[in-house]
Design an enzyme around this catalytic site. Structure first.
Site, short mmCIF file in Angstrom:
data_model
loop_
_atom_site.label_atom_id
_atom_site.label_comp_id
_atom_site.label_asym_id
_atom_site.label_seq_id
_atom_site.Cartn_x
_atom_site.Cartn_y
_atom_site.Cartn_z
N SER A 10 0.85 -1.19 0.00
CA SER A 10 0.00 0.00 0.00
C SER A 10 0.88 1.24 0.00
O SER A 10 2.07 1.17 0.27
CB SER A 10 -0.96 -0.02 1.19
OG SER A 10 -0.29 -0.41 2.35
N CYS A 11 0.28 2.36 -0.32
CA CYS A 11 1.04 3.58 -0.53
C CYS A 11 1.75 4.04 0.73
O CYS A 11 1.23 3.84 1.80
CB CYS A 11 0.13 4.66 -1.08
SG CYS A 11 0.09 4.45 -2.86
N PRO A 12 2.93 4.59 0.59
CA PRO A 12 3.56 5.07 -0.65
C PRO A 12 4.44 4.04 -1.35
O PRO A 12 5.10 4.37 -2.33
CB PRO A 12 4.46 6.20 -0.14
CG PRO A 12 4.95 5.68 1.17
CD PRO A 12 3.80 4.91 1.76
N GLU A 13 4.45 2.79 -0.87
CA GLU A 13 5.44 1.86 -1.40
C GLU A 13 5.37 1.63 -2.91
O GLU A 13 6.41 1.62 -3.57
CB GLU A 13 5.41 0.55 -0.63
CG GLU A 13 6.00 0.74 0.76
CD GLU A 13 6.06 -0.55 1.55
OE1 GLU A 13 6.76 -1.45 1.11
OE2 GLU A 13 5.37 -0.64 2.58
N ASN A 41 -1.96 7.19 -7.36
CA ASN A 41 -0.69 7.77 -6.91
C ASN A 41 0.44 7.51 -7.89
O ASN A 41 1.25 8.40 -8.16
CB ASN A 41 -0.32 7.24 -5.52
CG ASN A 41 -1.26 7.75 -4.45
OD1 ASN A 41 -1.98 8.72 -4.65
ND2 ASN A 41 -1.28 7.08 -3.32
#
Lengths: 68, 352
Positions: A10-13, A41
């Site tokens: 999940s973000c920001p990965e 994103n």
């Protein structure tokens, strides 16, 4: 074209994985994302850094194609 | 642009909801502080025995349910699990304790700033330092690992729990504890609180509002989209406070706050650092939990457990200041976050 799979992250990965992969891949990259927030994103990041982004839906995932 | 507009609107909605809720009885400058309200909910279940901070806050239930309903309706409900749940629980508990040393989550920090509480400036400074530390470890390769898909019942677990808690709140309140004095006794009408929670939960799901993520994206990606929400909340709250005469600039005599700048700062370093490790601030964790993310649901339980611990072990600050335990816990939690980050980075590099 090089491809990375960000499924499960999940973000920001997913964006960071994309950023790292772009450094080494030069012209283009395919990024698999599995949630809407990451799709948005990664797309926003790629567009901001000068790539055009194509998006194909595949089951519960999306394949984003980043090209200069 | 669409994203930015949505964040602008969500920030304005949070500001409006916070103003209305305080007007109708919630504690000053609190609106619906996530850390404080999860602590109140934990107290209401008897998980801690500080009699003045116990109430099953309908705002919290509404935030999770609002996100749950809108993500089901829009097809964004994605049950997933398995990204280091135990670490998330522990980091969540640490974040909660840090927030209660400062006296507020990032949302309340912004509300305090907008009301002229200068103590929150040190909180903001600490928050930004914590986020910078988090970004550093992300750049070094920190990750809590990928999640995998899970069943819809597992993904709905925490949302079903909130429905059960709400039914108990209206049908069998005798099972719960209610403060009769202190912040826990200050509450807006139940259905108003629920409605505000639902509205903000739904909008925060659509807009991906996150207070920690705003600074993180700015630092790591030079992307100012997400911080629009924080800025919008600050500006609209400031305007509301100026117009309504609620803006009282200064350090002393602020609502539910203390003036020990170093610990205001370090408490929020904990919150900023921990939020980046978790992938989002406490509000964002509630929203992700509603979307079916079981790892965030476990984080929410960790936040509530941390809130209970903060009171059971006398770590939470009060208007008269921090406690010795709270100061020690703040330092130990920072060391814990640094240790976890280092160990995860080393172990990931070895396995590559």
């Amino acid at each position: 074209m090089k491809r990375i799979d960000t499924s499960g992250y999940s973000c920001p990965e997913p964006v960071l994985m994309t950023k790292r992969a772009l450094k080494s891949s030069g012209q283009g990259l395919e990024v698999i994302v599995d949630n809407v927030a990451s799709r948005e994103n990664v797309t926003r990041f790629a567009q901001a850094t000068g790539y055009s982004v194509g998006c194909v839906s595949e089951g519960s995932r999306w394949i984003l194609t980043l090209t200069k | 642009m669409n994203n930015r507009l949505m964040l602008l609107f969500t920030g304005a909605l949070v500001a409006g909801a916070a103003f209305v809720l305080v007007l109708f009885g919630n504690p000053g400058n609190m609106g619906f502080c996530i850390a404080c309200f999860l602590r109140d909910a934990a107290g209401s279940l008897g998980l801690h025995s500080s009699a003045n901070v116990q109430y099953m806050r309908p705002e919290i239930l509404g935030l999770i349910l609002g996100s749950f309903v809108i993500s089901l309706a829009s097809g964004e409900f994605r049950p997933r699990t398995g990204s280091s749940p135990v670490l998330r629980f522990l980091i969540g508990a640490g974040v909660s304790i840090g927030a209660l040393v400062f006296l507020g989550c990032p949302l309340r920090m912004v509300l305090r700033l907008a009301a002229g509480d200068f103590n929150a400036l040190f909180g903001l400074l600490g928050f930004v330092i914590g986020i910078a530390a988090g970004c550093l470890v992300l750049n070094l390769g920190f990750s809590l690992g990928p999640a995998r898909q899970t069943g819809r019942i597992e993904g709905s677990g925490i949302s079903i729990l909130t429905i059960i808690l709400f039914i108990i709140l209206i049908a069998a309140p005798g099972l719960l504890r209610f403060s009769t004095e202190g912040p826990g006794s200050m509450r807006a009408p139940l259905f108003l609180s629920l409605a505000m929670g639902l509205a903000v939960g739904a909008m925060a799901q659509k807009s991906r509002m996150c207070f920690a993520g705003g600074f993180r994206d700015l630092f790591l990606l030079r992307d100012s989209t997400l911080i629009t929400g924080l800025v919008s909340l600050f500006v609209i709250s400031l305007v509301i406070n100026l117009v309504s005469g609620n803006f009282k600039p200064g350090f002393e005599g602020q609502s539910v706050a203390h003036t020990q700048w170093l610990w205001n700062m370090l408490g929020m370093v904990v919150v900023g650092f921990g939020s980046i490790l978790l992938g989002g601030c406490p509000l964002r964790q509630l929203i992700l939990a509603g979307e079916g993310n079981s790892d965030s649901a476990v984080t929410v339980l960790g936040l509530a457990a941390g809130g209970a611990m903060a009171h059971n072990f006398n770590l939470a600050s009060s208007t008269s200041g921090t406690t010795a335990g709270g100061r020690a816990a703040t330092v130990l939690i920072l060391l814990f976050f640094a240790l976890v980050s280092a160990l995860v980075i080393v172990s990931r590099r070895r396995s590559e």
